[in-house]
Design an enzyme around this catalytic site. Structure first.
Site, PDB file in Angstrom:
ATOM      1  N   ASP A 199      40.036  50.218  39.629  1.00  0.00           N
ATOM      2  CA  ASP A 199      39.383  51.307  38.925  1.00  0.00           C
ATOM      3  C   ASP A 199      38.776  52.301  39.907  1.00  0.00           C
ATOM      4  OD1 ASP A 199      38.243  52.265  36.258  1.00  0.00           O
ATOM      5  OD2 ASP A 199      36.403  51.996  37.417  1.00  0.00           O
ATOM      6  N   GLU A 256      48.633  38.411  51.963  1.00  0.00           N
ATOM      7  CA  GLU A 256      48.539  36.958  52.124  1.00  0.00           C
ATOM      8  C   GLU A 256      49.076  36.218  50.894  1.00  0.00           C
ATOM      9  OE1 GLU A 256      44.687  35.511  53.225  1.00  0.00           O
ATOM     10  OE2 GLU A 256      44.230  37.312  54.422  1.00  0.00           O
TER      11      GLU A 256
END
Length: 547
Positions: A199, A256
């Site tokens: 956001d 990752e």
């Protein structure tokens, strides 16, 4: 496939309004789980889940008081785990909203930060001394009205809030804040989420010198906008260059977790496309971004072409995520109704259009039903923006009313109680059940066209090149690995005939074309008609409106 998101289709679920399971009138996670088969039937790739974390709900969940807890209004962490498991079992990814530019004033971090100027989180939010006359440090306004600065008597300072007073902004210039919000992202990634919709991603950093914003010359020359926020060029209150380094840190974390992705919301009317390109270029920042360029009233060939070309000129290796509707703007079926022969025709055309643009796609719940904007009375509003700026700005409640599921009277299976926002007759008549058995319904069309697009790699990944055609016709071709697709849209309620010079003899329309016919090298497009034609990439074409 680790890049499933590139050219993928995301379906935004607004949990409050999707499906209520316990009769309290508010949608929840168990309700979403019960409707996963409907989402899967559309053939989308991913769900974007609007905020479900703990919140006082002053801004419907975009004011977070605990990043690592599900609000009891929506269920529990166990419900979230079940949603992830059940969605993945259907081949659907899940990304969730993360609101990390600001928190609720009820968050533990802010409660500690406001207590003194010397505590361990004293610098976790944006604090500033008053001017000598006691006024705020600069002229920055809040999106929801008034100054972006609120006085705190305990500290004897102002704090920054770009949105509601109860939504203080975090200080991303503090490395400890960056570490803390990255720990939040890691928490959810380890729980199995496939990424995030971030956001207000360009609001993370502010100008450290707290310089005042200049006025917007365009606004000064014209009628004033409903909110003073729109009277400024927000040169210093957001969209700062330091943002890029933080986005690199966020991307390193996402990397990752192979297959995870990120979609950043860029809110800046003066440079959103340039920021979108900058934030997604280089392969070490965000995966995708979207702005508000296609979430406004403009519905012209020039507008669509100019926005797309500007994005890819600014960032040839960047990647956009295009959408026509979401939880923050009036539904596009209503915004663009003046250009339509009928709302169902517009629903079909706009889906075909957004699915053929270069980039990924986000659909908003209810689009597949052709839901128009809901007309609400002032006393029915819950959105603080609408309540403050009514009637010039009616806020966001009109696009957030509940999904109608069953045939009959409102609330059409959404809840057994009283819905938090009403379901009005125009929406009630377009329920899922009422369209499910109709091969000519908007819902059936969405399923059919989404299935067709999955077979068209050229539309998901191909290059895009536009033809010079007069309004109201938008024409371009997508090209990938020796194949191309000609895409032509009549953005009007009147019929048009086009000449396609160079079109190979025997060329045929793709079956999802609507209100279109080819005769030789002439293409007839009816009101809101559009055509797809598969071609060899070597085919040389020109497109013109016939005189």
């Amino acid at each position: 496939m680790t890049q499933w998101w590139r050219g993928g289709v995301i379906y935004q679920v607004y949990p409050r309004s999707f499906q209520d399971s316990n009769g309290d009138g508010v949608g929840d996670l168990p309700g979403i789980i019960s409707r996963l088969d409907h989402i899967a039937s559309l053939g989308i790739d991913c769900i974007w889940l609007s905020p479900i974390t703990k919140s006082p709900q002053a801004d419907m969940g975009y004011d977070v008081s605990d990043y690592c807890e599900v609000d009891t209004l929506f269920g529990s962490l166990e419900d979230f785990d079940t949603l992830i498991e059940q969605a993945h079992a259907r081949g659907i990814k899940v990304i969730m909203d993360q609101v990390i530019s600001h928190t609720s004033d009820q968050h533990q971090w802010f409660q500690e930060s406001k207590f003194s100027r010397t505590n361990s989180r004293a610098d976790w939010y944006v604090w500033a001394d008053p001017n000598p006359d006691g006024s705020p440090p600069n002229n920055w306004p809040a999106v929801f009205g008034g100054s972006a600065w609120e006085w705190n008597g305990t500290r004897g300072q102002y704090y920054l809030h770009n949105f509601l007073i109860s939504q203080p902004d975090l200080n991303f210039h503090n490395p400890a804040v960056q570490d803390a919000v990255l720990d939040v992202l890691r928490f959810w990634l380890e729980r199995g989420v496939d990424g995030f919709r971030l956001d207000t991603v360009n609001y993370y950093f502010h100008d450290k010198k707290l310089r005042s914003n200049p006025p917007d010359p365009k606004v000064l020359k014209g009628p004033h906008a409903p909110s003073p926020y729109e009277w400024q060029v927000h040169e210093y209150s957001k969209s700062q260059p330091e943002n890029l380094d933080f986005l690199r840190r966020a991307r390193a974390l996402l990397d990752e977790f192979p297959g995870s992705t990120s979609v950043g919301e860029v809110g800046d009317s003066h440079k959103s496309l340039d920021l979108m390109a900058a934030y997604t270029s280089g392969g070490d920042r965000l995966h995708m971004c979207y702005g508000f360029d296609f979430l406004g009233p403009q519905f012209t060939a020039h507008h669509f072409r100019s926005r797309i070309e500007r994005f890819f000129k600014a960032g040839p290796d960047g990647w956009p995520c295009w959408s026509f509707s979401n939880h923050d703007v009036p539904r596009h079926i209503s915004r663009w109704a003046a250009h339509a022969v009928s709302l169902p025709a517009l629903a079909r055309q706009t889906l075909a259009l957004v699915l053929s643009l270069r980039g990924s796609v986000c659909l908003y719940q209810g689009e597949e039903l052709g839901l128009p904007e809901t007309e609400l009375l002032f006393e029915e509003l819950t959105d603080p923006r609408g309540i403050r700026f009514w009637p010039e700005d009616k806020g966001r409640d009109g696009c957030r009313t509940p999904m109608p599921w069953t045939v009959g009277e409102a609330p059409n299976g959404f809840t057994t109680g009283t819905p938090w926002l009403p379901v009005k007759p125009a929406q009630s008549a377009l329920s899922v059940a009422s369209q499910a058995g109709d091969a000519n319904s908007t819902l059936a069309f969405y399923r059919r066209v989404l299935a067709w697009r999955k077979t068209q790699a050229v539309l998901a990944l191909g290059d895009i090149a536009f033809f010079d055609v007069s309004e109201p016709v938008l024409a371009f071709r997508r090209t990938l690995d020796g194949q191309s697709m000609l895409c032509i849209f009549n953005l009007s309620a009147g019929a048009h005939q086009l000449t396609l010079a160079g079109l190979p003899a025997g060329a045929v329309l793709e079956p999802v074309s609507e209100s279109a016919a080819i005769t030789g090298r002439s293409l007839q497009l009816g009101a809101n008609g559009y055509a797809f034609v598969a071609l060899d990439a070597e085919t040389t074409l020109s497109v013109a409106i016939s005189t």
